[in-house]
Design a protein around this motif. Sequence first.
Motif, short mmCIF file in Angstrom:
data_model
loop_
_atom_site.label_atom_id
_atom_site.label_comp_id
_atom_site.label_asym_id
_atom_site.label_seq_id
_atom_site.Cartn_x
_atom_site.Cartn_y
_atom_site.Cartn_z
N CYS A 1 33.45 5.06 39.54
CA CYS A 1 33.08 6.44 39.19
C CYS A 1 34.09 7.00 38.19
CB CYS A 1 33.06 7.30 40.46
SG CYS A 1 32.72 9.04 40.14
N ARG B 1 26.40 17.09 46.52
CA ARG B 1 27.54 16.36 45.94
C ARG B 1 28.61 17.34 45.48
NH1 ARG B 1 26.98 10.93 43.37
NH2 ARG B 1 25.34 9.93 44.55
N SER B 2 29.84 16.91 45.57
CA SER B 2 30.93 17.72 45.06
C SER B 2 31.93 16.79 44.38
CB SER B 2 31.59 18.52 46.19
OG SER B 2 31.98 17.63 47.21
N PHE B 3 32.98 17.40 43.83
CA PHE B 3 33.99 16.62 43.13
C PHE B 3 35.21 16.53 44.03
CE2 PHE B 3 37.45 16.19 40.01
CZ PHE B 3 37.02 15.04 39.37
N ASN B 4 35.66 15.32 44.28
CA ASN B 4 36.85 15.14 45.11
C ASN B 4 38.08 15.10 44.21
OD1 ASN B 4 38.99 14.06 46.63
ND2 ASN B 4 37.54 13.23 48.10
N ALA C 1 30.49 13.90 36.65
CA ALA C 1 29.76 14.95 37.38
C ALA C 1 28.27 15.04 37.03
CB ALA C 1 30.42 16.32 37.23
N LYS D 1 39.30 12.13 42.14
CA LYS D 1 38.68 12.43 40.84
C LYS D 1 37.34 11.68 40.70
CE LYS D 1 42.94 13.69 38.47
NZ LYS D 1 43.25 14.50 39.61
N THR D 2 36.60 11.70 41.79
CA THR D 2 35.29 11.04 41.80
C THR D 2 34.28 11.94 42.51
OG1 THR D 2 35.82 9.97 43.89
CG2 THR D 2 36.25 8.69 41.90
N ALA D 3 33.00 11.57 42.39
CA ALA D 3 31.96 12.30 43.12
C ALA D 3 32.10 12.02 44.61
CB ALA D 3 30.59 11.88 42.61
N GLY E 1 33.95 10.24 37.23
CA GLY E 1 34.08 11.69 37.48
C GLY E 1 33.38 12.56 36.46
N ILE F 1 26.39 15.19 40.18
CA ILE F 1 26.55 16.46 40.91
C ILE F 1 25.54 17.47 40.37
CG2 ILE F 1 28.17 18.35 41.40
CD1 ILE F 1 30.45 16.31 41.20
#
Length: 260
Positions: A165, A180-183, A169, A187-189, A167, A172
């Motif tokens: 991933c 889905r969110s951003f971790n 988005a 720094k990934t979905a 990142g 998302i």
Amino acid sequence: MNRRDFLKNSITVIAGLAVPLSALELISPRKLLAQKGDESPVRWAFLVDTQACVGCGFCVKACKTENEIPHETNITRTWVERYVVTRKGKTYVDSPRGARDGFTTDRIDQGEEGYREVKAKDVEKAFFVPKLCNQCDNPACVQVCPVGATYQTPDGVVLVDRKHCIGCAYCIMACPYGVRSFNPAYKTAEKCTFCYHRISKGMKTACVDACPFGARKIGNLRDPDDPVTKTIMSGRVGVLKEQYGTKPQVYYLALSREVK
Ligand code: SF4
Ligand code: SF4
């Protein structure tokens, strides 16, 4: 941006996506199984009973612990929404901190607008709706991932490979359910995996195990004797946003028309 704003934006994005016409069929678990043939002996599906949920949030806490999602952040793979429908036909929805601590007050959290009080005599109905990734059979998130980091397992679970991933988005924005969110740590979905590390070893998901009221269940659609399969095949269930053609595999019992 709160989850509702995000959801609204996601809907705008999905409306602009090219969804194949073949995807715009109404959901039919029987048809889905027939189409899939015998590729895998397992097709995971989830059943939520909105009449059984009391909004305690035990499932949300258990998910965070199981999947190492920091408790203090607003990132949550599953959450519970409270719906309050008034006699005048207004619908209010809230989910403070994803209901991690349950619903401890009658006041409805309206974000920047503050809290809203609805008198008991004005309430037509109120109920709780757990939400999570729908593990769609036609997942918009998989279609838009430019590097193939989001993929679907043969038994129907959509996963994110953190090693690949980037990142961006896109997924998302493409998911019409806002799951889905951003971790920021990886720094990934980030999203619900149906606790794939558990179910593939014969265990239940952490949220299913944590729910004291049986409001959440997971089952194998390919096993005709599975009680979850029997309920889903009975046709008494509904799914969210069927019109997007994503073919969600989270089914709801007693789904009210107000639920988005
Ligand atoms: S609910 Fe969203 S994230 Fe989950 S499979 Fe469907 S489109 Fe992808
Ligand atoms: S643990 Fe069960 S009853 Fe409690 S909020 Fe979650 S789904 Fe609802």
